[in-house]
Structures are given as C-alpha cells and as structure tokens.
Design a protein around this motif. Structure first.
Motif, short mmCIF file in Angstrom:
data_model
loop_
_atom_site.label_atom_id
_atom_site.label_comp_id
_atom_site.label_asym_id
_atom_site.label_seq_id
_atom_site.Cartn_x
_atom_site.Cartn_y
_atom_site.Cartn_z
N TYR A 287 -0.22 -19.80 37.74
CA TYR A 287 -0.29 -18.93 37.56
C TYR A 287 -2.37 -19.24 37.57
O TYR A 287 -3.33 -18.62 37.81
N LYS A 302 0.42 -9.59 34.77
CA LYS A 302 0.28 -8.09 35.27
C LYS A 302 1.58 -7.73 33.29
O LYS A 302 1.94 -6.43 33.49
N ARG A 344 -4.80 -13.13 23.34
CA ARG A 344 -4.52 -11.82 22.47
C ARG A 344 -4.79 -12.13 20.92
O ARG A 344 -4.74 -11.20 19.71
N PHE A 347 -8.00 -12.21 18.99
CA PHE A 347 -8.85 -10.78 18.98
C PHE A 347 -7.73 -9.74 18.46
O PHE A 347 -8.24 -8.86 17.41
N TYR A 402 -6.09 0.99 36.56
CA TYR A 402 -5.88 -1.27 35.75
C TYR A 402 -7.36 -1.46 36.47
O TYR A 402 -7.21 -1.30 37.78
N SER A 404 -9.05 -6.04 37.23
CA SER A 404 -8.07 -8.05 36.81
C SER A 404 -9.47 -8.35 36.00
O SER A 404 -9.76 -7.31 35.87
N GLN A 409 -14.75 -8.50 33.44
CA GLN A 409 -15.86 -9.32 32.69
C GLN A 409 -17.14 -8.82 32.99
O GLN A 409 -18.40 -8.70 32.63
N ALA A 412 -18.42 -5.60 32.82
CA ALA A 412 -18.36 -5.32 31.20
C ALA A 412 -20.32 -5.93 31.43
O ALA A 412 -21.27 -4.65 30.15
N PHE A 430 -13.07 2.17 28.48
CA PHE A 430 -12.21 1.38 29.23
C PHE A 430 -11.04 1.75 28.36
O PHE A 430 -9.92 1.74 29.00
N LEU A 434 -8.10 2.58 30.98
CA LEU A 434 -7.15 1.39 30.87
C LEU A 434 -5.63 2.29 30.85
O LEU A 434 -5.41 1.84 29.56
N TYR A 437 -5.11 -0.86 27.53
CA TYR A 437 -6.12 -1.00 26.41
C TYR A 437 -4.82 -1.04 24.91
O TYR A 437 -4.11 -0.74 24.82
N ASP A 438 -5.36 -1.51 24.77
CA ASP A 438 -5.53 -2.45 23.42
C ASP A 438 -6.43 -2.56 22.81
O ASP A 438 -7.90 -3.10 23.14
N ASN A 445 -12.70 -8.46 23.49
CA ASN A 445 -13.98 -9.37 24.91
C ASN A 445 -14.49 -7.97 24.68
O ASN A 445 -15.65 -9.10 24.87
N TRP A 446 -15.02 -6.85 24.50
CA TRP A 446 -16.41 -6.41 24.37
C TRP A 446 -16.92 -7.09 23.66
O TRP A 446 -18.55 -6.97 24.62
C1 LIG Z 1 -13.82 -6.34 28.89
C2 LIG Z 1 -12.64 -5.96 28.46
C3 LIG Z 1 -11.38 -5.64 28.13
C4 LIG Z 1 -10.93 -6.68 28.19
N1 LIG Z 1 -10.28 -4.83 27.12
C5 LIG Z 1 -8.49 -5.34 27.05
C6 LIG Z 1 -7.43 -4.02 26.50
O1 LIG Z 1 -7.90 -3.41 26.91
N2 LIG Z 1 -6.27 -4.72 26.93
C7 LIG Z 1 -5.64 -6.10 27.28
O2 LIG Z 1 -4.40 -6.38 27.03
N3 LIG Z 1 -6.63 -6.94 27.75
C8 LIG Z 1 -7.81 -6.71 27.48
N4 LIG Z 1 -8.55 -7.73 28.86
C9 LIG Z 1 -8.56 -8.73 28.34
C10 LIG Z 1 -7.97 -9.07 30.36
O3 LIG Z 1 -8.82 -8.90 30.89
C11 LIG Z 1 -6.70 -8.54 30.15
O4 LIG Z 1 -5.83 -9.18 29.49
C12 LIG Z 1 -6.05 -8.77 32.23
O5 LIG Z 1 -6.21 -8.40 32.27
C13 LIG Z 1 -3.94 -8.27 31.84
O6 LIG Z 1 -3.53 -8.52 33.19
P1 LIG Z 1 -2.50 -9.58 33.01
O7 LIG Z 1 -1.47 -9.29 31.84
O8 LIG Z 1 -1.94 -9.66 34.15
O9 LIG Z 1 -3.34 -10.72 32.73
P2 LIG Z 1 -2.82 -12.48 32.68
O10 LIG Z 1 -4.39 -13.15 33.40
O11 LIG Z 1 -1.19 -12.70 33.26
O12 LIG Z 1 -2.82 -13.12 30.87
C14 LIG Z 1 -1.09 -13.11 30.66
C15 LIG Z 1 -1.60 -12.31 28.70
O13 LIG Z 1 -2.57 -12.92 28.41
C16 LIG Z 1 -2.96 -11.61 26.93
N5 LIG Z 1 -5.33 -12.45 27.78
C17 LIG Z 1 -5.46 -12.59 28.58
N6 LIG Z 1 -6.49 -12.48 28.62
C18 LIG Z 1 -6.75 -11.79 27.69
C19 LIG Z 1 -7.92 -11.79 27.35
N7 LIG Z 1 -9.24 -11.86 27.77
N8 LIG Z 1 -8.08 -11.14 25.73
C20 LIG Z 1 -7.49 -10.75 25.41
N9 LIG Z 1 -5.77 -11.06 25.83
C21 LIG Z 1 -6.04 -11.87 26.98
C22 LIG Z 1 -2.94 -10.52 27.95
O14 LIG Z 1 -1.75 -9.80 26.68
C23 LIG Z 1 -2.25 -10.93 29.26
O15 LIG Z 1 -1.12 -9.82 29.10
C24 LIG Z 1 -10.28 -7.18 28.43
C25 LIG Z 1 -11.01 -7.71 29.05
C26 LIG Z 1 -11.82 -7.97 28.91
C27 LIG Z 1 -13.35 -8.83 30.11
#
Ligand SMILES: Cc1cc2nc3c(=O)[nH]c(=O)nc-3n(C[C@H](O)[C@H](O)[C@H](O)COP(=O)(O)OP(=O)(O)OC[C@H]3O[C@@H](n4cnc5c(N)ncnc54)[C@H](O)[C@@H]3O)c2cc1C
Length: 484
Positions: A287, A302, A344, A347, A402, A404, A409, A412, A430, A434, A437-438, A445-446
């Motif tokens: 990962y 994911k 997560r 936040f 969706y 990445s 980043q 935004a 977003f 998204l 969306y959470d 993050n914003w």
């Molecule tokens: C401007 C912006 C807005 C975002 N909005 C959201 C949103 O609405 N909902 C959301 O779930 N994530 C958000 N993220 C965080 C992050 O981009 C996503 O959680 C991640 O891309 C989801 O893909 P993944 O599950 O494969 O993540 P992975 O990289 O596999 O990470 C595993 C898990 O860790 C948590 N995580 C990882 N990075 C972050 C992070 N920066 N902040 C909070 N949790 C994180 C998530 O729950 C994620 O599923 C945002 C990031 C940015 C920069």
C-alpha cells in the motif's frame, strides 16, 4: 411525488387525520424506530444492536428507516445540486443491498422522502412509537437534526460508532483531542491505544410493526414500498415514499472505482468481499509504495466509498488488516493503512471539538474572507483550466465520482492557491460529486489545503507541474483523461 416538493408541503397535503394519542401526542405502543444515517450495514453496528435490544426488551417491533432529504436535491449557493448523480446512484446500491439483508433477518427497510424533523416524529406518532435510535454524527447539521427530533418529543438515543478508536479509549477527553495530527497519533501510539473490536451482525431482528401495511418483502423492494396499500397509514407512507430520479449515470470504463461493476457496488456485501480480496491478494503489503497512484483499482485500498456510506466499518477494515498482519506479517505498508485511517478519525474528532467554527468561511483562521472566482470555478469544475493535470483530475471526478488522494490535493490546491477561489465552493463541489463524500474528511482536507483548519503549517500549495513530473512522468494519466 416530485423531488422538488418541500417536506412541509408533502406532509400538509398527505397526512390523514390523527389517530387517538397518548401523553405527549404519542399513542402508547412498544416499538423502536431505527433511523439509518451513514451506517448502512449490519456488521459492527452498535446502534442497530441497541435498537434491536430496546425493541426486544419491550417485546415490540423494530422499524429500520432511512430518509431521502429533499435538501440534498436543492441547488447550493454555487449553482449545482448538493448530491450529484454518482453519489446518489452509489447510495442507492447500498440501500438496495441493505434492504435485502434486512429482509433476510425478517425485517425490512422503509425509505421515505422528507426531512428528519418533518417525517420521523410524524411516522412515530402514526406508528405509536416514541423511541428512536440512530448513530451519532458530530457535524452541525446532523446534530441539529437530532436536536429537532428531541424537541418534537421523541426519545432519541444516539450511538457513536464511526471512528476507529472508541471515545472511551482515547487518552484525552474528546474535547481535548490535539489539533495537530502528528501529536494526536503519537499520543495514541505511546499510550498503546488500539482500534475498538468490531461487533457481530445481529442474527435476527424484531418484526416490523404489526400495524404496518406492508410485508418485509415489499419493504425490501427499496424504492417501491407500500404501493397500493389501502390503509390511512399506507396512503400516508406511500405519499411520502421516496422516488428519487433514478437515472444511474453510465460509468466510464476508465474509472478507478467502477461502481457499476458488481465488485464495486455500493453496500455491505460488496464492501466485505472487497476487503477480503484486498487482503487475500496481499495488497496491504504494498500500500505505502502504491498509494500515490492515479489510475486503477489497486493502487490504494478503495475503502472510502464504503466507509463513507457506512457499508464498511473502519473497525472491521482494521480487524481484517490485523488478521492479515498476524498471518502474513506486518510491514510499513500495512502500518500505513492504520496511519491513514487515523487521519480519518482525527478529522472526526476535530469536527466534534471545533463544531460549527470549522464550517464558516474563515475556518479557524483570522485571515480575510476567501474571494470567489466564479469564472475560474466554472472552468475548474469543467476541467478547462488549462492545467493538464488539474483538468484531467476534474474530468475524472465528474465522470466517475472518484478521484485519487494525490489528485484531490492538486485540484484543491489549484482552486484555492492558483485560481484564488473560495475553498467552500470547492468543498461543495466535492460534496456533490464524490461517492465517498464524508463531511468531516472533506471539510478537514479542504481546510488543511486552504490553511484554515487546525494544521499549524498554514496551508498547502502544490506545484502542479512538478506533481505531474513526479506522479505522471510519462503523461499516461493526462492522456487517459485528456478528453471528456
Ligand atoms: C480536498 C480533499 C477532499 C477529500 N474529501 C474526502 C471525502 O469527502 N471523503 C473521504 O473519505 N476522503 C476524502 N479525502 C481523503 C482521501 O483523498 C480519501 O480518503 C482517499 O483518496 C480515499 O481512497 P482510498 O480509500 O483508496 O484511500 P487509501 O489511501 O487506501 O486510505 C485508506 C483510508 O484511510 C482514510 N484516509 C486516507 N487519506 C485520508 C485523508 N487525507 N483524510 C481522511 N481520511 C483519509 C480513508 O478512510 C481511506 O479510505 C479528501 C482529500 C482531499 C485532499
């Protein structure tokens, strides 16, 4: 029932005359409403277990309900619907899955159209219930929803269940959670705090209300509840039953999260199957090396679309990763999944600690109000800024729901720091687009990128040219999304 009707209008037109009432306007009856919010699952759902226990203690019924609030379809001040088509379609998949699962337990899922404050107290009155159980969500609108239900006389019990760490296990009061992520994480790790263990799914549930004019099977038919029912209650419920516009968008085959395919469907069963295959294929071991990828299903976990809808509990995800580590060994990468899931959590605690202040234009900063660059914002949403990486990302987002983390980043940062746009407009876009969306993660993050949150470093500006060189050196991603 038109989606644009306000809930007040809906009820005033549709309500049959009140039935005899007990004290406080509620007839006496043993029953519990379980209101599903962002917890669309059976596994590790303490709120559902509590609702089930309350119902069986009283020897009464249990009615799982979820609402489609018309507020979600209204235009935001920035000129687009709050919940876009991808989010709606993914959520609908999750609800269909949950409806079937509940039917398998002898229960069902009632989906209604209207705001919680208008629909739930009235539903309770008509069913003769007073008790309602739901998950606790620490965000201003969600807190206000619960307050309104209590003000309407409902006995509401909320259960906090969306974080990895249980509040009781934090080495500080939830109100005193450190503002910086690193301090937060280090304090947890030094204190040896671990995630809470997931709770099992209920084996059976109390029946639906006897007066209820539908079988579990029709309830489980998701968006077709109660048609053709003759009773006053049936008429009323049918009149407010949700029938949102169901045009599922075609999913672009370039998507990194093709939710039109069964393996990525919304809902608990697909979530758990995804988690199992993610571990079985050994992906937690790589990962950290792949997480900055831009395209494809496997570069990151994911988990987020399922976590956001509550189809997957973070504790369940972490339990699977721990089991993986126990069997195949832990490494930096498997640790990094815990690290990201802690982001997560952080936040969430920040939203709980700072509340409404996080949602204002200035955030926590004293800096001047952000400007809104309306034309720049429009070009940004449409992927027409002229920056190839940003435009590719924005096209992917609106075509698939969706994007990445790396590209989130970048896009935004580009809106806030290059276009001089209002971060709230970006956050709202977003929110609309998204499928993961959470509220807490998005806002957090914003604010972080805009330098208006709790991070002391005062914002993050990404150099998109350098980022393109570092993460898309061969231009494959920009070519992939070079056209709409
Ligand atoms: C401007 C912006 C807005 C975002 N909005 C959201 C949103 O609405 N909902 C959301 O779930 N994530 C958000 N993220 C965080 C992050 O981009 C996503 O959680 C991640 O891309 C989801 O893909 P993944 O599950 O494969 O993540 P992975 O990289 O596999 O990470 C595993 C898990 O860790 C948590 N995580 C990882 N990075 C972050 C992070 N920066 N902040 C909070 N949790 C994180 C998530 O729950 C994620 O599923 C945002 C990031 C940015 C920069």
């Amino acid at each position: 029932m038109g989606a644009r009707l306000g809930p007040g209008q809906v009820l005033l037109r549709a309500l049959p005359p009140q039935r005899a009432q007990g004290p406080g306007g509620y007839p006496m009856s043993a029953g519990v409403i379980y209101w599903l919010r962002n917890d669309l699952r059976l596994h590790d759902n303490p709120a559902l277990l509590l609702a089930a226990r309350r119902a069986s203690e009283q020897g009464g019924w249990l009615l799982p309900v979820c609402l489609h609030d018309p507020v979600q379809q209204l235009e935001t001040r920035w000129g687009f619907a709050r919940m876009g088509a991808h989010r709606r379609a993914f959520l609908d998949q999750a609800l269909q899955d949950l409806g079937r699962q509940l039917a398998g337990l002898g229960s069902g899922l009632l989906q209604l159209h209207g705001s919680p404050a208008m629909v739930l107290p009235e539903l309770a009155r008509r069913l003769g219930a007073r008790r309602l159980v739901c998950e606790a969500i620490a965000a201003p609108e969600e807190l206000a929803e619960v307050q309104a239900l209590r003000a309407a006389g409902l006995q509401v019990e909320t259960v906090w269940q969306s974080s990895l760490i249980d509040p009781a296990d934090l080495p500080f009061a939830p109100e005193a959670v450190p503002d910086t992520f690193t301090t937060f994480r280090q304090k947890l790790e030094r204190a040896g705090v671990l995630e809470a263990l997931p709770r099992p799914a209920p084996a059976a549930l109390s029946p639906l209300p006897a007066a209820f004019p539908a079988t579990a099977a029709t309830l489980a038919g998701a968006l077709r509840p109660l048609e053709g029912e003759a009773s006053a209650l049936g008429d009323w419920l049918a009149s407010i039953a949700a029938r949102p516009d169901m045009h599922s968008p075609a999913v672009d085959p370039r998507s990194s999260f093709p939710y039109a395919e069964a393996r990525c469907h919304g809902g608990e069963r697909a979530a758990l199957a995804h988690l199992a295959q993610y571990c079985a294929r050994g992906l937690p071991h790589s990962y950290k090396d792949t997480r900055n990828g831009l395209a494809g299903l496997d570069y990151s976990s994911k988990f987020s679309p399922w976590l956001a809808t509550g189809a997957l509990s973070p504790r369940q995800a972490m339990a699977a990763i721990r089991a993986f580590e126990a069997e195949r060994g832990a490494n930096d990468s498997s640790y990094w999944l815990w690290f990201e899931l802690l982001w997560r959590d952080h936040f969430r605690w920040m939203s709980r600690k700072h509340g409404r202040r996080l949602y204002g234009a200035r955030g926590l900063s004293e800096r001047p109000l952000p400007a809104h660059n309306a034309r720049g914002f429009e070009r940004w949403t449409e992927g027409r800024t002229g920056d190839a990486l940003v435009d590719a990302g924005m096209r992917e987002l609106s075509a698939t729901g969706y994007l990445s983390n790396r590209l989130r980043q970048n896009v935004a940062s580009y809106l806030v720091h290059d276009l001089g746009g209002d971060w709230r407009a970006g956050a709202a876009w977003f929110e609309s687009q998204l499928i993961d969306y959470d509220c807490c993660s998005n806002q957090g993050n914003w604010l972080y990128i805009a330098g208006r949150g709790t991070d002391p470093r005062g914002g993050r500006r990404f150099n998109t040219n350098k980022q393109a060189q570092d993460y898309d050196r061969d231009g494959a991603y920009r070519r992939l999304w070079g056209r709409p």
